[in-house]
Motif scaffolding. Structure first.
Motif, PDB file in Angstrom:
ATOM      1  N   PHE A  30     -50.422 -41.917  40.177  1.00  0.00           N
ATOM      2  CA  PHE A  30     -52.595 -40.614  41.193  1.00  0.00           C
ATOM      3  C   PHE A  30     -53.141 -41.671  41.518  1.00  0.00           C
ATOM      4  O   PHE A  30     -53.791 -41.106  42.754  1.00  0.00           O
ATOM      5  CB  PHE A  30     -52.162 -40.343  39.836  1.00  0.00           C
ATOM      6  CG  PHE A  30     -51.065 -38.782  40.287  1.00  0.00           C
ATOM      7  CD1 PHE A  30     -51.078 -37.967  40.684  1.00  0.00           C
ATOM      8  CD2 PHE A  30     -50.344 -39.232  38.608  1.00  0.00           C
ATOM      9  CE1 PHE A  30     -50.693 -36.890  40.600  1.00  0.00           C
ATOM     10  CE2 PHE A  30     -49.231 -38.162  38.649  1.00  0.00           C
ATOM     11  CZ  PHE A  30     -49.113 -37.311  39.099  1.00  0.00           C
ATOM     12  N   ASN A  68     -47.423 -27.628  37.299  1.00  0.00           N
ATOM     13  CA  ASN A  68     -46.753 -29.181  38.962  1.00  0.00           C
ATOM     14  C   ASN A  68     -46.983 -30.196  38.777  1.00  0.00           C
ATOM     15  O   ASN A  68     -46.932 -30.980  39.561  1.00  0.00           O
ATOM     16  CB  ASN A  68     -47.775 -27.881  39.935  1.00  0.00           C
ATOM     17  CG  ASN A  68     -46.743 -27.270  40.583  1.00  0.00           C
ATOM     18  OD1 ASN A  68     -45.442 -26.843  40.635  1.00  0.00           O
ATOM     19  ND2 ASN A  68     -47.413 -26.804  42.602  1.00  0.00           N
ATOM     20  N   LEU A  69     -48.712 -30.314  37.906  1.00  0.00           N
ATOM     21  CA  LEU A  69     -48.843 -31.769  37.830  1.00  0.00           C
ATOM     22  C   LEU A  69     -47.977 -32.132  37.211  1.00  0.00           C
ATOM     23  O   LEU A  69     -47.889 -33.249  37.120  1.00  0.00           O
ATOM     24  CB  LEU A  69     -50.448 -31.612  37.295  1.00  0.00           C
ATOM     25  CG  LEU A  69     -51.378 -31.197  38.752  1.00  0.00           C
ATOM     26  CD1 LEU A  69     -52.684 -30.931  37.905  1.00  0.00           C
ATOM     27  CD2 LEU A  69     -51.956 -31.920  39.478  1.00  0.00           C
ATOM     28  N   ARG A  70     -47.908 -31.904  36.049  1.00  0.00           N
ATOM     29  CA  ARG A  70     -46.851 -32.190  35.263  1.00  0.00           C
ATOM     30  C   ARG A  70     -45.636 -32.446  34.961  1.00  0.00           C
ATOM     31  O   ARG A  70     -44.818 -33.879  35.467  1.00  0.00           O
ATOM     32  CB  ARG A  70     -46.277 -31.476  33.556  1.00  0.00           C
ATOM     33  CG  ARG A  70     -47.499 -31.599  32.695  1.00  0.00           C
ATOM     34  CD  ARG A  70     -46.891 -30.622  31.196  1.00  0.00           C
ATOM     35  NE  ARG A  70     -47.216 -29.348  31.483  1.00  0.00           N
ATOM     36  CZ  ARG A  70     -48.097 -29.310  31.522  1.00  0.00           C
ATOM     37  NH1 ARG A  70     -48.665 -28.922  31.049  1.00  0.00           N
ATOM     38  NH2 ARG A  70     -48.030 -26.916  31.817  1.00  0.00           N
ATOM     39  N   THR A  71     -45.154 -31.685  36.489  1.00  0.00           N
ATOM     40  CA  THR A  71     -43.349 -31.930  37.441  1.00  0.00           C
ATOM     41  C   THR A  71     -43.330 -33.309  37.918  1.00  0.00           C
ATOM     42  O   THR A  71     -42.676 -33.773  38.415  1.00  0.00           O
ATOM     43  CB  THR A  71     -43.480 -30.776  38.050  1.00  0.00           C
ATOM     44  OG1 THR A  71     -42.692 -29.496  37.152  1.00  0.00           O
ATOM     45  CG2 THR A  71     -42.001 -30.861  38.907  1.00  0.00           C
ATOM     46  N   ILE A  72     -44.761 -33.184  38.807  1.00  0.00           N
ATOM     47  CA  ILE A  72     -45.358 -34.797  39.560  1.00  0.00           C
ATOM     48  C   ILE A  72     -44.956 -35.427  38.553  1.00  0.00           C
ATOM     49  O   ILE A  72     -44.367 -36.551  39.562  1.00  0.00           O
ATOM     50  CB  ILE A  72     -46.426 -34.050  40.170  1.00  0.00           C
ATOM     51  CG1 ILE A  72     -46.480 -33.105  41.976  1.00  0.00           C
ATOM     52  CG2 ILE A  72     -46.934 -35.769  41.471  1.00  0.00           C
ATOM     53  CD1 ILE A  72     -47.659 -32.967  42.629  1.00  0.00           C
ATOM     54  N   PHE A  73     -46.184 -35.458  37.994  1.00  0.00           N
ATOM     55  CA  PHE A  73     -46.341 -36.594  36.589  1.00  0.00           C
ATOM     56  C   PHE A  73     -44.699 -37.166  36.271  1.00  0.00           C
ATOM     57  O   PHE A  73     -44.599 -38.357  36.382  1.00  0.00           O
ATOM     58  CB  PHE A  73     -47.041 -36.747  35.608  1.00  0.00           C
ATOM     59  CG  PHE A  73     -47.590 -37.378  35.165  1.00  0.00           C
ATOM     60  CD1 PHE A  73     -49.066 -38.197  35.035  1.00  0.00           C
ATOM     61  CD2 PHE A  73     -47.244 -38.193  33.402  1.00  0.00           C
ATOM     62  CE1 PHE A  73     -49.209 -39.422  34.892  1.00  0.00           C
ATOM     63  CE2 PHE A  73     -47.425 -39.221  32.838  1.00  0.00           C
ATOM     64  CZ  PHE A  73     -48.857 -39.898  33.698  1.00  0.00           C
ATOM     65  N   HIS A  74     -44.188 -36.279  35.757  1.00  0.00           N
ATOM     66  CA  HIS A  74     -43.129 -36.801  34.705  1.00  0.00           C
ATOM     67  C   HIS A  74     -41.691 -37.096  36.034  1.00  0.00           C
ATOM     68  O   HIS A  74     -40.891 -38.118  35.816  1.00  0.00           O
ATOM     69  CB  HIS A  74     -42.341 -35.575  33.620  1.00  0.00           C
ATOM     70  CG  HIS A  74     -43.219 -34.934  32.529  1.00  0.00           C
ATOM     71  ND1 HIS A  74     -43.258 -36.720  31.722  1.00  0.00           N
ATOM     72  CD2 HIS A  74     -43.732 -34.649  32.593  1.00  0.00           C
ATOM     73  CE1 HIS A  74     -44.010 -36.194  30.737  1.00  0.00           C
ATOM     74  NE2 HIS A  74     -44.799 -34.815  31.265  1.00  0.00           N
ATOM     75  N   GLY A  75     -41.663 -36.172  37.252  1.00  0.00           N
ATOM     76  CA  GLY A  75     -41.194 -37.027  38.377  1.00  0.00           C
ATOM     77  C   GLY A  75     -41.288 -38.304  38.815  1.00  0.00           C
ATOM     78  O   GLY A  75     -39.632 -39.084  38.888  1.00  0.00           O
ATOM     79  N   ILE A  76     -41.868 -38.528  38.591  1.00  0.00           N
ATOM     80  CA  ILE A  76     -42.034 -40.165  38.848  1.00  0.00           C
ATOM     81  C   ILE A  76     -42.546 -41.044  37.395  1.00  0.00           C
ATOM     82  O   ILE A  76     -41.084 -42.314  37.861  1.00  0.00           O
ATOM     83  CB  ILE A  76     -43.756 -40.965  39.295  1.00  0.00           C
ATOM     84  CG1 ILE A  76     -44.488 -39.979  40.185  1.00  0.00           C
ATOM     85  CG2 ILE A  76     -44.599 -42.076  39.470  1.00  0.00           C
ATOM     86  CD1 ILE A  76     -45.709 -40.009  40.507  1.00  0.00           C
ATOM     87  N   ALA A  77     -42.442 -40.340  36.299  1.00  0.00           N
ATOM     88  CA  ALA A  77     -42.380 -41.970  35.265  1.00  0.00           C
ATOM     89  C   ALA A  77     -41.004 -41.929  35.234  1.00  0.00           C
ATOM     90  O   ALA A  77     -40.239 -42.475  34.560  1.00  0.00           O
ATOM     91  CB  ALA A  77     -42.649 -40.781  34.266  1.00  0.00           C
ATOM     92  N   PRO A 137     -43.141 -46.558  31.788  1.00  0.00           N
ATOM     93  CA  PRO A 137     -42.844 -44.938  33.265  1.00  0.00           C
ATOM     94  C   PRO A 137     -44.159 -44.311  33.071  1.00  0.00           C
ATOM     95  O   PRO A 137     -44.624 -44.038  34.921  1.00  0.00           O
ATOM     96  CB  PRO A 137     -41.751 -44.069  32.360  1.00  0.00           C
ATOM     97  CG  PRO A 137     -40.957 -45.358  31.465  1.00  0.00           C
ATOM     98  CD  PRO A 137     -42.196 -46.481  31.398  1.00  0.00           C
ATOM     99  N   GLU A 178     -38.887 -42.242  37.131  1.00  0.00           N
ATOM    100  CA  GLU A 178     -38.094 -43.343  38.393  1.00  0.00           C
ATOM    101  C   GLU A 178     -37.341 -44.582  37.589  1.00  0.00           C
ATOM    102  O   GLU A 178     -38.472 -44.797  36.660  1.00  0.00           O
ATOM    103  CB  GLU A 178     -38.602 -43.332  39.393  1.00  0.00           C
ATOM    104  CG  GLU A 178     -38.920 -42.387  40.590  1.00  0.00           C
ATOM    105  CD  GLU A 178     -40.360 -42.204  40.606  1.00  0.00           C
ATOM    106  OE1 GLU A 178     -40.453 -43.768  41.468  1.00  0.00           O
ATOM    107  OE2 GLU A 178     -40.700 -42.064  42.046  1.00  0.00           O
ATOM    108  N   VAL A 181     -36.892 -33.122  42.265  1.00  0.00           N
ATOM    109  CA  VAL A 181     -36.903 -33.134  40.913  1.00  0.00           C
ATOM    110  C   VAL A 181     -36.697 -31.543  41.021  1.00  0.00           C
ATOM    111  O   VAL A 181     -36.518 -30.568  40.293  1.00  0.00           O
ATOM    112  CB  VAL A 181     -38.156 -33.581  40.527  1.00  0.00           C
ATOM    113  CG1 VAL A 181     -38.356 -35.275  39.791  1.00  0.00           C
ATOM    114  CG2 VAL A 181     -39.638 -33.037  40.432  1.00  0.00           C
ATOM    115  N   LEU A 220     -45.246 -27.895  45.469  1.00  0.00           N
ATOM    116  CA  LEU A 220     -45.644 -29.465  44.501  1.00  0.00           C
ATOM    117  C   LEU A 220     -46.326 -30.434  46.021  1.00  0.00           C
ATOM    118  O   LEU A 220     -47.233 -30.968  45.211  1.00  0.00           O
ATOM    119  CB  LEU A 220     -44.203 -30.255  44.290  1.00  0.00           C
ATOM    120  CG  LEU A 220     -43.706 -29.429  43.094  1.00  0.00           C
ATOM    121  CD1 LEU A 220     -42.581 -30.225  42.312  1.00  0.00           C
ATOM    122  CD2 LEU A 220     -44.740 -29.914  41.836  1.00  0.00           C
TER     123      LEU A 220
END
Lengths: 198, 56
Positions: free
Chosen positions: A31, B25-34, A23, B36, A100, A110
């Motif tokens: 990114f 925000n960056l963490r939210t984006i990263f973990h949102g992908i993780a 993940p 999935e 999310v 975001l």
């Protein structure tokens, strides 16, 4: 851990660790490829194959995640020269990922952050993502980017400043556009009323 | 403490808050992908690689 320990490391354990890190690897590759889902997943698969091929020589220092990120980043930048894995901002995927956060303002922020990231120099962007979003230490991020720890700290700092500045400009533009749009609408409405004789 | 100094402190405070919000925000984006689901093709690939290794 000694070389003998590494040699005796069972493939199943190695695989289990890879699966556990998938993940985060996917997120980092996403990114790198700037939101291009297909390119990012292709990069993940190539990273897995390269990691597996290096299984026998892998010397764990307790940071398999950083080791995987090094492989992914190297593959990405060597392939970029051949125009592979080169992603573009993917609004459709952004919308899915952004779900999310349920608040509309949060979604917009975001989305703005994601767009602004694409404008950063790649070395700054990588450093910021690894440290801030990926949770790597400065030392680990330096290992991934192949530079000194101090350089990573400096890149993260500059990236934060640049990103906030880009976001400021964006929000400034939005604020400036709004009254102009309203003024134009008002003028058009006035002209329409005059033309209609009302 | 002068107004100017207070203003600077306020600016620093605001900058810090915005940096934190940015990191969130960056963490939210990263973990949102993780978060999935991992495509089955990736697990299949690892199984295949493991199978080849066993044969070797």
């Amino acid at each position: 851990m000694t070389a003998a320990d590494v040699d005796s490391r069972p493939a199943s354990t190695f695989k289990a660790e890879l699966v556990q890190l998938l993940p985060h690897l996917r997120a980092f590759c996403r990114f790198l490829c700037q939101g291009d889902v297909q390119s990012a997943d292709d990069l993940v698969q190539e990273t897995l194959m390269r990691a597996w091929a290096s299984h026998d020589t892998y010397k764990p220092s307790g940071a398999m995640r950083a080791w995987l990120f090094v492989i992914a980043r190297n593959l990405y930048y060597s392939a970029k020269r051949r125009q592979r894995f080169v992603g573009a901002y993917d609004p459709e995927h952004a919308e899915r990922t952004l779900s999310v956060d349920s608040s509309q303002n949060g979604v917009l922020e975001l989305d703005d952050t994601r767009r602004a990231l694409a404008q950063l120099p790649t070395d700054q962007r990588d450093a910021l993502i690894l440290v801030t979003a990926g949770g790597l230490s400065y030392d680990e991020a330096a290992q991934v980017c192949g530079c000194a720890t101090g350089t990573i700290k400096s890149r993260v700092n500059r990236a934060r400043t640049a990103l906030l500045s880009i976001l400021d400009r964006r929000s400034g533009l939005s604020r400036a556009d709004a009254p102009a749009d309203r003024a134009l609408d008002s003028l058009v409405a006035d002209a329409q009323r005059l033309a209609d004789g009302t | 403490m002068t107004d100017k100094a207070t203003g600077t402190q306020e600016e620093q405070g605001e900058r810090l808050l915005r940096q934190r919000a940015l990191s969130d925000n960056l963490r939210t984006i990263f973990h949102g992908i993780a978060e999935e689901p991992v495509p089955s093709t990736m697990i299949d690939l690892l199984n295949e690689l493991e199978g080849k290794g066993d044969k070797r």
